[in-house]
Design a protein around this motif. Structure first.
Motif, PDB file in Angstrom:
ATOM      1  N   ILE A 146      76.840 -12.810  31.917  1.00 53.28           N
ATOM      2  CA  ILE A 146      76.746 -11.874  30.790  1.00 53.28           C
ATOM      3  C   ILE A 146      76.704 -12.636  29.474  1.00 53.28           C
ATOM      4  O   ILE A 146      75.954 -12.294  28.559  1.00 53.28           O
ATOM      5  CB  ILE A 146      77.916 -10.881  30.803  1.00 53.28           C
ATOM      6  CG1 ILE A 146      77.872 -10.050  32.065  1.00 53.28           C
ATOM      7  CG2 ILE A 146      77.890  -9.989  29.599  1.00 53.28           C
ATOM      8  CD1 ILE A 146      76.644  -9.215  32.174  1.00 53.28           C
ATOM      9  N   ALA A 147      77.532 -13.712  29.386  1.00 52.47           N
ATOM     10  CA  ALA A 147      77.502 -14.520  28.164  1.00 52.47           C
ATOM     11  C   ALA A 147      76.115 -15.117  27.962  1.00 52.47           C
ATOM     12  O   ALA A 147      75.569 -15.115  26.850  1.00 52.47           O
ATOM     13  CB  ALA A 147      78.560 -15.625  28.251  1.00 52.47           C
ATOM     14  N   LEU A 148      75.532 -15.616  29.056  1.00 47.53           N
ATOM     15  CA  LEU A 148      74.177 -16.167  28.996  1.00 47.53           C
ATOM     16  C   LEU A 148      73.184 -15.126  28.518  1.00 47.53           C
ATOM     17  O   LEU A 148      72.340 -15.381  27.648  1.00 47.53           O
ATOM     18  CB  LEU A 148      73.798 -16.650  30.398  1.00 47.53           C
ATOM     19  CG  LEU A 148      72.473 -17.356  30.549  1.00 47.53           C
ATOM     20  CD1 LEU A 148      72.578 -18.716  29.939  1.00 47.53           C
ATOM     21  CD2 LEU A 148      72.117 -17.485  32.001  1.00 47.53           C
ATOM     22  N   ILE A 168      66.368  -7.883  34.002  1.00 43.34           N
ATOM     23  CA  ILE A 168      67.310  -8.910  34.442  1.00 43.34           C
ATOM     24  C   ILE A 168      68.703  -8.596  33.895  1.00 43.34           C
ATOM     25  O   ILE A 168      69.704  -8.674  34.610  1.00 43.34           O
ATOM     26  CB  ILE A 168      66.837 -10.295  33.962  1.00 43.34           C
ATOM     27  CG1 ILE A 168      65.409 -10.532  34.437  1.00 43.34           C
ATOM     28  CG2 ILE A 168      67.743 -11.360  34.491  1.00 43.34           C
ATOM     29  CD1 ILE A 168      64.813 -11.783  33.876  1.00 43.34           C
ATOM     30  N   SER A 169      68.759  -8.185  32.623  1.00 45.47           N
ATOM     31  CA  SER A 169      70.081  -7.902  32.064  1.00 45.47           C
ATOM     32  C   SER A 169      70.661  -6.639  32.686  1.00 45.47           C
ATOM     33  O   SER A 169      71.878  -6.567  32.908  1.00 45.47           O
ATOM     34  CB  SER A 169      70.007  -7.774  30.549  1.00 45.47           C
ATOM     35  OG  SER A 169      69.366  -6.589  30.196  1.00 45.47           O
ATOM     36  N   ALA A 170      69.808  -5.677  33.036  1.00 45.76           N
ATOM     37  CA  ALA A 170      70.327  -4.474  33.694  1.00 45.76           C
ATOM     38  C   ALA A 170      71.000  -4.847  35.007  1.00 45.76           C
ATOM     39  O   ALA A 170      72.124  -4.416  35.303  1.00 45.76           O
ATOM     40  CB  ALA A 170      69.193  -3.477  33.948  1.00 45.76           C
ATOM     41  N   TYR A 184      74.307  -6.673  34.432  1.00 43.60           N
ATOM     42  CA  TYR A 184      75.453  -5.803  34.160  1.00 43.60           C
ATOM     43  C   TYR A 184      75.896  -5.084  35.414  1.00 43.60           C
ATOM     44  O   TYR A 184      77.087  -4.848  35.629  1.00 43.60           O
ATOM     45  CB  TYR A 184      75.114  -4.809  33.044  1.00 43.60           C
ATOM     46  CG  TYR A 184      75.203  -5.427  31.674  1.00 43.60           C
ATOM     47  CD1 TYR A 184      74.073  -5.718  30.940  1.00 43.60           C
ATOM     48  CD2 TYR A 184      76.438  -5.743  31.137  1.00 43.60           C
ATOM     49  CE1 TYR A 184      74.169  -6.306  29.702  1.00 43.60           C
ATOM     50  CE2 TYR A 184      76.536  -6.326  29.892  1.00 43.60           C
ATOM     51  CZ  TYR A 184      75.394  -6.611  29.183  1.00 43.60           C
ATOM     52  OH  TYR A 184      75.487  -7.196  27.961  1.00 43.60           O
ATOM     53  N   TYR A 185      74.934  -4.728  36.273  1.00 45.07           N
ATOM     54  CA  TYR A 185      75.311  -4.098  37.539  1.00 45.07           C
ATOM     55  C   TYR A 185      76.167  -5.054  38.363  1.00 45.07           C
ATOM     56  O   TYR A 185      77.201  -4.669  38.923  1.00 45.07           O
ATOM     57  CB  TYR A 185      74.048  -3.704  38.311  1.00 45.07           C
ATOM     58  CG  TYR A 185      74.323  -3.315  39.728  1.00 45.07           C
ATOM     59  CD1 TYR A 185      74.054  -4.190  40.766  1.00 45.07           C
ATOM     60  CD2 TYR A 185      74.880  -2.080  40.036  1.00 45.07           C
ATOM     61  CE1 TYR A 185      74.322  -3.838  42.069  1.00 45.07           C
ATOM     62  CE2 TYR A 185      75.158  -1.734  41.338  1.00 45.07           C
ATOM     63  CZ  TYR A 185      74.869  -2.612  42.350  1.00 45.07           C
ATOM     64  OH  TYR A 185      75.144  -2.281  43.636  1.00 45.07           O
ATOM     65  N   ALA A 186      75.732  -6.333  38.419  1.00 45.44           N
ATOM     66  CA  ALA A 186      76.502  -7.308  39.191  1.00 45.44           C
ATOM     67  C   ALA A 186      77.891  -7.484  38.602  1.00 45.44           C
ATOM     68  O   ALA A 186      78.884  -7.611  39.331  1.00 45.44           O
ATOM     69  CB  ALA A 186      75.755  -8.648  39.205  1.00 45.44           C
TER      70      ALA A 186
END
Lengths: 268, 487
Positions: free
Chosen positions: B285-287, B300-302, B305-307
């Motif tokens: 998430i920081a990345l 990818i960000s979705a 966040y799911y992970a």
């Protein structure tokens, strides 16, 4: 105000004395008018201190809101009660996390549930109930009462509610609850009956016969009902109309079957 | 170079290209193929295939019993299909090494493989295309997990000089920690599949299942011994990637990191592994937050966040995610990032509903509109959460509508647990509305792959519905006392 200026040093001392005085006032529940005005003054003072951030102590805040809720119940000021309960519930959640519990928590949670029921806000009642642990209705006598009332309300056994016997803390809610129950009953009458006598309706609603008309006027549209002397006729626009006579329906179906038979004979 | 290495390399190449050409749909396609990868190393493909073979065997048993004269014809047909399938896998394996030897014409193999993939995906059913590309996953998931581990380690090592933000060492440690747990998990999957297969008396059925296992094990026994040694000279990053790997796009870095997080999450280990997964997800998430947010990064960000929410939920700290999810949702809304918005809204609703804060969930539902997206899975989740909120609020007709929509949007053959949960809530809502649900609801499709699971899970609800239908209170109380209904 005077207490504050006299004691220099910690203002919390005056806050705690104000709280104690308020608690003493609330404990003797039927308040005379001068006691009530004194209580209001104390509440205003404590609100100012809360706004200034001087009631930083968790216990003091909680105590203040609890006392305000109980005052609001006595005054039947439901909006104020709701406000203070909404401030109180996060404090109780923190308490649950740290394991401490206020002595009034059971009572106030029960009072909140009862308020929601009495105002016929069943959705919010259920959402609040979800937040309580599953053992709460058995463990907490103040929760088992609204629980049973809600079950009776949803079942439709309205006379049980109208003739209920409740403890002293539920008295402010009882009138509101009875009004809600009668409203529900009236909507049920409009769906269930085509006509009924005023006396029957009055016994069902546990009201004197003259008040039934006023009740109907409060709840229903004037188009939905009609009072004719001793009878009330209910009119519902989407009720399925019964057939005028059973013989007519049978004749139509007999005629249709005869047509089919004649047609079949012709083909065969 | 094993199949997973190729697959990851190809995925990274595609994300590179997508990032450079700013094509978010290509990124979406790459991520969907990653879902296939995940199912392969998870053992889910093996399970699915084993169960499908079982149901096939069961239907054929029934057919043979009813029509014994057709038994030979059926057997012939089955053998023919097996031969065709094996021929297809061999040809695909021959193609794969061919694509990596051509090093100059780097765009062509990509296009060829994409076209081949599309052809394969287009004319066959959805279950057969991954089983062609990943024969190890279908026949031996333990091997598949090992190959996946090797592939991930390799890709981390090749990418780390160009992407210092990748923290390859810590990710490699995470992979090592997760490997044993994943192998355990897959061994259990194989064991349960063999047990359920052994229930069938027919010799044919058992031969059917063990024959591909033997073939798979013998064919691929040669390759893992070489590839486990992580020989870097055979795996030339330039050949594999096709673009200069000196500067990797942030999307590719994020995809690689996401793969590692998925590996950790799929391993289902003990507490230390779960905490590791939480740390890894935090770093992801920081990345994501530091990288430039272009529309190619949305999907990818979705998934990132799911992970993250999944990792936190496994540790039991789901409520801690809320502030981060809210700020991410605000960002996604402002940037018109519809996929991220939908995914984050679902995660937020999940955090509220997990804590049973239905009032707050209801407020979020009323304030936040669900964006117009094509992803059916997000829609299915949204409808399920909204249906649950409505059911608590006693709005049963709305809840019934929402839950039916959730069932329709859910995938037909996958996502069994989701469909079972929705079915259970649907049955309860129907009973509360006063209708008796129809019998077909409790059984699922007759020869579906997961029919047995659905029937077993729905059995207590069938008993409850029966009790309600008869008006039998005693039976009702008895069922409630005996069964453990989660809802």
């Amino acid at each position: 105000m005077t207490g504050e200026t006299m004691i220099d040093g910690s203002p919390t001392v005056s806050a705690s004395t104000a709280l104690q005085e308020l608690a003493a006032l609330v404990k003797k529940s039927p308040l005379s008018s001068c006691e009530r005005s004194r209580a209001d003054a104390l509440v205003a003072e404590l609100k100012k201190e809360l706004a200034r951030g001087e009631l930083a102590n968790h216990v003091a805040q909680r105590g203040f809101h609890e006392l305000c809720v109980r005052l609001a119940v006595l005054d039947r000021d439901w909006a104020a009660m709701e406000r203070h309960i909404q401030q109180l519930l996060p404090l109780y959640a923190e308490d649950a996390r740290s394991g401490v519990q206020s002595p009034f928590r059971d009572l106030l949670i029960g009072l909140n549930l009862m308020r929601l029921l009495a105002q016929n806000r069943l959705a919010e009642y259920h959402m609040e109930l979800e937040l309580l642990p599953a053992t709460e209705p058995q463990r907490n006598p103040y929760v088992s009462f609204p629980f049973q009332v809600e079950q009776a309300l949803v079942e439709g056994s309205y006379e049980k509610i109208l003739h209920i016997e409740a403890g002293s803390e539920w008295l402010p809610f009882i009138e509101l609850l009875q009004e809600t129950t009668r409203r529900e009953m009236v909507t049920c009458w409009a769906e269930a009956y085509t006509q009924a006598t005023l006396v029957e309706l009055a016994t069902m609603a546990a009201l004197p016969v003259d008040d039934v008309g006023a009740l109907l006027a409060r709840v229903l549209d004037p188009a939905q009902y009609q009072i004719e002397g001793e009878m009330v006729r209910f009119r519902s626009s989407d009720r399925i109309q019964e057939a005028p006579s059973p013989r007519l329906v049978a004749t139509a179906s007999i005629a249709r079957s005869m047509e089919y038979i004649r047609g079949l004979e012709r083909i065969v | 170079m094993n199949v997973f290495q190729e697959e990851i390399a190809r995925a990274l190449t595609l994300t590179e290209r997508a990032a450079l050409t700013r094509e978010p749909r290509l990124v979406a396609r790459v991520l969907r193929s990653l879902g296939t990868l995940r199912r392969c190393w998870n053992g889910k493909l093996y399970e699915y295939r084993a169960r499908k073979l079982e149901t096939l065997a069961a239907t054929e048993l029934v057919a043979v019993e009813l029509f014994p004269e057709d038994a030979e014809a059926l057997r012939e047909e089955r053998l023919r299909k097996e031969r065709a399938r094996k021929a297809a896998t061999i040809t695909v394996q021959k193609e794969a090494p061919g694509s990596e030897t051509t090093d100059n014409d780097v765009s062509k193999p990509d296009k060829k493989s994409i076209v081949a993939a599309e052809d394969a995906g287009g004319d066959t059913s959805e279950g057969r295309w991954p089983s062609r590309r990943f024969p190890a996953a279908v026949s031996d998931p333990v091997l598949a997990a090992k190959q996946a581990y090797v592939a991930l380690r390799w890709s981390l090592e090749t990418c780390s000089p160009s992407a210092p933000s990748l923290h390859a060492q810590s990710l490699a440690d995470d992979l090592e920690a997760a490997l044993d747990w994943l192998l355990d998990h897959n061994r259990q999957v194989v064991a349960t599949a063999r047990q359920s297969a052994a229930r069938y008396e027919s010799e044919d059925a058992r031969n059917e299942i063990t024959r591909p296992a033997l073939n798979g094990a013998s064919a691929t026994k040669a390759s893992p011994q070489e590839s486990v040694s992580l020989s870097k000279d055979t795996a030339n990053p330039r050949q594999a990637f096709g673009v200069v790997a000196s500067v990797l796009q942030p999307e590719s870095i994020a995809v690689l990191h996401l793969l590692v997080v998925y590996f950790l999450l799929d391993a289902h280990g003990d507490d230390t592994l779960r905490l590791r997964a939480v740390d890894c997800a935090d770093r992801l998430i920081a990345l994501l937050e530091q990288s430039p947010r272009r529309h190619t990064m949305d999907e990818i960000s979705a998934r990132g966040y799911y992970a993250m929410t999944l990792a936190y939920e496994r540790v039991g700290r789901l409520a801690e995610c809320q502030p981060r999810l809210f700020s991410a949702y605000r960002t996604a809304f402002v940037r018109r990032d519809h996929t991220g918005q939908a995914a984050l809204l679902n995660q937020l609703l999940r955090t509220f509903i997990n804590d049973r804060r239905y009032a707050q969930a209801d407020q979020l539902y009323s304030r936040a509109p669900f964006p117009d997206i094509r992803s059916n899975s997000q829609l299915a989740r949204y409808f399920y959460y909204v249906g649950r909120i409505k059911a608590i609020q006693l709005d049963y007709s709305e809840a019934y509508r929402c839950l039916n929509n959730a069932l329709r949007k859910a995938p037909q053959h996958m996502a069994t647990a989701f469909r079972v949960t929705v079915l259970q809530l649907l049955v309860l809502v129907q009973l509360l509305m006063g209708e008796i649900p129809e019998l077909a609801l409790f059984y699922g499709e007759r020869h579906a792959v997961d029919a047995r699971i659905i029937r077993r899970r729905m059995y207590p609800y069938l008993q409850i519905a029966n009790a309600v239908r008869r008006g039998d209170l005693v039976r009702f109380q008895r069922v409630l006392g005996r069964a453990r209904c989660p809802l």
